[in-house]
Scaffold this motif. Structure first.
Motif, PDB file in Angstrom:
ATOM      1  N   LYS A  96       0.856  -1.192   0.000  1.00  0.00           N
ATOM      2  CA  LYS A  96       0.000   0.000   0.000  1.00  0.00           C
ATOM      3  C   LYS A  96       0.889   1.238   0.000  1.00  0.00           C
ATOM      4  CE  LYS A  96      -1.935  -1.515   3.709  1.00  0.00           C
ATOM      5  NZ  LYS A  96      -2.607  -1.620   4.976  1.00  0.00           N
ATOM      6  N   ILE A  97       0.533   2.194  -0.863  1.00  0.00           N
ATOM      7  CA  ILE A  97       1.274   3.455  -0.921  1.00  0.00           C
ATOM      8  C   ILE A  97       0.287   4.596  -0.714  1.00  0.00           C
ATOM      9  CG2 ILE A  97       2.683   4.998  -2.340  1.00  0.00           C
ATOM     10  CD1 ILE A  97       3.771   2.500  -3.745  1.00  0.00           C
ATOM     11  N   TYR A  98       0.574   5.432   0.269  1.00  0.00           N
ATOM     12  CA  TYR A  98      -0.269   6.562   0.643  1.00  0.00           C
ATOM     13  C   TYR A  98       0.361   7.855   0.136  1.00  0.00           C
ATOM     14  CZ  TYR A  98      -2.412   3.380   4.055  1.00  0.00           C
ATOM     15  OH  TYR A  98      -3.059   2.330   4.656  1.00  0.00           O
ATOM     16  N   SER A  99      -0.454   8.749  -0.417  1.00  0.00           N
ATOM     17  CA  SER A  99       0.041  10.087  -0.753  1.00  0.00           C
ATOM     18  C   SER A  99      -1.080  10.960  -1.294  1.00  0.00           C
ATOM     19  CB  SER A  99       1.186  10.023  -1.763  1.00  0.00           C
ATOM     20  OG  SER A  99       1.926  11.242  -1.703  1.00  0.00           O
ATOM     21  N   LYS A 100      -0.725  12.208  -1.574  1.00  0.00           N
ATOM     22  CA  LYS A 100      -1.650  13.172  -2.177  1.00  0.00           C
ATOM     23  C   LYS A 100      -1.721  12.924  -3.679  1.00  0.00           C
ATOM     24  CE  LYS A 100      -3.072  17.859  -2.454  1.00  0.00           C
ATOM     25  NZ  LYS A 100      -4.430  17.474  -2.740  1.00  0.00           N
ATOM     26  N   ASP A 101      -2.878  13.202  -4.279  1.00  0.00           N
ATOM     27  CA  ASP A 101      -3.068  12.952  -5.710  1.00  0.00           C
ATOM     28  C   ASP A 101      -1.993  13.620  -6.565  1.00  0.00           C
ATOM     29  OD1 ASP A 101      -4.076  15.510  -5.151  1.00  0.00           O
ATOM     30  OD2 ASP A 101      -5.846  15.281  -6.420  1.00  0.00           O
ATOM     31  N   LYS A 102      -1.642  14.859  -6.271  1.00  0.00           N
ATOM     32  CA  LYS A 102      -0.630  15.565  -7.080  1.00  0.00           C
ATOM     33  C   LYS A 102       0.747  14.913  -6.936  1.00  0.00           C
ATOM     34  CE  LYS A 102      -3.113  18.798  -9.002  1.00  0.00           C
ATOM     35  NZ  LYS A 102      -3.311  18.832 -10.455  1.00  0.00           N
ATOM     36  N   ALA A 103       1.081  14.432  -5.755  1.00  0.00           N
ATOM     37  CA  ALA A 103       2.362  13.739  -5.568  1.00  0.00           C
ATOM     38  C   ALA A 103       2.369  12.431  -6.351  1.00  0.00           C
ATOM     39  CB  ALA A 103       2.606  13.479  -4.086  1.00  0.00           C
ATOM     40  N   LEU A 104       1.255  11.734  -6.355  1.00  0.00           N
ATOM     41  CA  LEU A 104       1.152  10.485  -7.116  1.00  0.00           C
ATOM     42  C   LEU A 104       1.349  10.761  -8.606  1.00  0.00           C
ATOM     43  CD1 LEU A 104      -1.885   9.046  -5.157  1.00  0.00           C
ATOM     44  CD2 LEU A 104       0.443   8.128  -5.092  1.00  0.00           C
ATOM     45  N   GLU A 105       0.764  11.862  -9.095  1.00  0.00           N
ATOM     46  CA  GLU A 105       0.930  12.245 -10.504  1.00  0.00           C
ATOM     47  C   GLU A 105       2.394  12.527 -10.830  1.00  0.00           C
ATOM     48  OE1 GLU A 105      -1.678  15.370 -12.014  1.00  0.00           O
ATOM     49  OE2 GLU A 105      -3.191  14.752 -10.554  1.00  0.00           O
ATOM     50  N   GLN A 106       3.125  13.082  -9.880  1.00  0.00           N
ATOM     51  CA  GLN A 106       4.529  13.431 -10.095  1.00  0.00           C
ATOM     52  C   GLN A 106       5.440  12.199 -10.115  1.00  0.00           C
ATOM     53  OE1 GLN A 106       5.616  16.388  -7.125  1.00  0.00           O
ATOM     54  NE2 GLN A 106       3.624  17.362  -7.388  1.00  0.00           N
ATOM     55  N   CYS A 107       4.907  11.055  -9.675  1.00  0.00           N
ATOM     56  CA  CYS A 107       5.723   9.835  -9.532  1.00  0.00           C
ATOM     57  C   CYS A 107       5.162   8.663 -10.335  1.00  0.00           C
ATOM     58  CB  CYS A 107       5.810   9.461  -8.050  1.00  0.00           C
ATOM     59  SG  CYS A 107       6.487  10.759  -7.011  1.00  0.00           S
ATOM     60  N   LYS A 108       4.475   8.939 -11.421  1.00  0.00           N
ATOM     61  CA  LYS A 108       3.806   7.888 -12.208  1.00  0.00           C
ATOM     62  C   LYS A 108       4.766   6.804 -12.693  1.00  0.00           C
ATOM     63  CE  LYS A 108       1.110  11.033 -14.554  1.00  0.00           C
ATOM     64  NZ  LYS A 108       0.361  11.512 -15.689  1.00  0.00           N
ATOM     65  N   GLU A 109       5.921   7.204 -13.188  1.00  0.00           N
ATOM     66  CA  GLU A 109       6.870   6.213 -13.721  1.00  0.00           C
ATOM     67  C   GLU A 109       7.369   5.283 -12.617  1.00  0.00           C
ATOM     68  OE1 GLU A 109       7.407   5.636 -16.981  1.00  0.00           O
ATOM     69  OE2 GLU A 109       5.854   7.185 -17.209  1.00  0.00           O
ATOM     70  N   PHE A 110       7.678   5.840 -11.455  1.00  0.00           N
ATOM     71  CA  PHE A 110       8.121   4.998 -10.346  1.00  0.00           C
ATOM     72  C   PHE A 110       7.009   4.046  -9.927  1.00  0.00           C
ATOM     73  CE2 PHE A 110       8.254   4.065  -5.812  1.00  0.00           C
ATOM     74  CZ  PHE A 110       9.479   3.428  -5.727  1.00  0.00           C
ATOM     75  N   LEU A 111       5.791   4.539  -9.843  1.00  0.00           N
ATOM     76  CA  LEU A 111       4.667   3.701  -9.409  1.00  0.00           C
ATOM     77  C   LEU A 111       4.413   2.542 -10.371  1.00  0.00           C
ATOM     78  CD1 LEU A 111       2.288   6.461  -8.026  1.00  0.00           C
ATOM     79  CD2 LEU A 111       3.559   4.739  -6.705  1.00  0.00           C
ATOM     80  N   LYS A 112       4.744   2.723 -11.638  1.00  0.00           N
ATOM     81  CA  LYS A 112       4.593   1.626 -12.613  1.00  0.00           C
ATOM     82  C   LYS A 112       5.486   0.441 -12.257  1.00  0.00           C
ATOM     83  CE  LYS A 112       3.330   4.423 -16.619  1.00  0.00           C
ATOM     84  NZ  LYS A 112       3.804   4.939 -17.926  1.00  0.00           N
ATOM     85  N   THR A 113       6.549   0.678 -11.501  1.00  0.00           N
ATOM     86  CA  THR A 113       7.451  -0.408 -11.109  1.00  0.00           C
ATOM     87  C   THR A 113       6.892  -1.210  -9.933  1.00  0.00           C
ATOM     88  OG1 THR A 113       8.781   0.875  -9.526  1.00  0.00           O
ATOM     89  CG2 THR A 113       9.445   0.967 -11.866  1.00  0.00           C
ATOM     90  N   LEU A 114       5.795  -0.726  -9.356  1.00  0.00           N
ATOM     91  CA  LEU A 114       5.156  -1.407  -8.227  1.00  0.00           C
ATOM     92  C   LEU A 114       3.669  -1.642  -8.532  1.00  0.00           C
ATOM     93  CD1 LEU A 114       6.748   0.788  -5.414  1.00  0.00           C
ATOM     94  CD2 LEU A 114       7.447  -1.512  -6.072  1.00  0.00           C
TER      95      LEU A 114
END
Length: 181
Positions: A96-114
């Protein structure tokens, strides 16, 4: 001085840079900051209006207009996002990864690895870090600042996970119009 979030939020960091000697009060939502300033419960507020990766913060721009506030100053803050978790957590155990929507948008490529991770949105990145600290399990992490990690006694599992190193957020100082200042 009002800002959105808790100590460790990027709004808090911007407020500290803009008003290093002022008393700070963190409020939960952008609307709460605008309301406090409009009702003169706070002398000014610090709000994010645009990020180089995630774009305009439309909600804030609309609130500034709705509450009839004036922009009196601006600051561009370099934003470095980190994956943070309780000490001893391994990256492979995160579910589970918690964060604000804008922060999640800023890290899309990293999140694709998980891809197996469930994303849980929070009101601010600092609130995400607090939630992970409160859970204190080895399968939850937050995307947050170095300051939020330190204040919540979390360790940085992966630093600088934003999609681009040139990641900046523009913050504005808002005040009530016609307040004699």
């Amino acid at each position: 001085m009002a800002y959105a979030g808790t100590p460790g939020s990027f709004s808090f960091e911007a407020a500290e840079k803009l008003f290093p000697t002022s008393a700070m009060v963190g409020l939960e939502r952008f609307e709460d900051v605008c309301e406090a300033v409009a009702l003169r419960k706070a002398d000014a507020g610090v709000l994010p209006v645009e990020n180089t990766l995630a774009g305009k913060v439309t909600e804030v721009l609309e609130l500034i207009e709705q509450f009839n506030l004036e922009v009196t100053d601006r600051l561009k803050l370099k934003v470095r996002q980190n994956l943070v978790a309780p000490k001893g957590t391994e990256l492979k155990s995160i579910r589970k990864i918690y964060s604000k929507d804008k922060a999640l948008e800023q890290c899309k490529e990293f999140l694709k690895t998980l891809p197996e991770c469930r994303i849980i949105q929070c009101s601010t990145t600092s609130a995400a870090a607090q939630a992970v600290r409160a859970l204190d399990d080895k399968c939850s992490a937050a995307i947050a600042s170095t300051t939020a990690a330190r204040l919540n006694r979390l360790e940085i599992l992966v630093a600088d996970i934003q999609d681009c190193d040139e990641n900046y957020t523009e913050f504005v100082v808002v005040k009530a119009k016609n307040n004699g200042k």
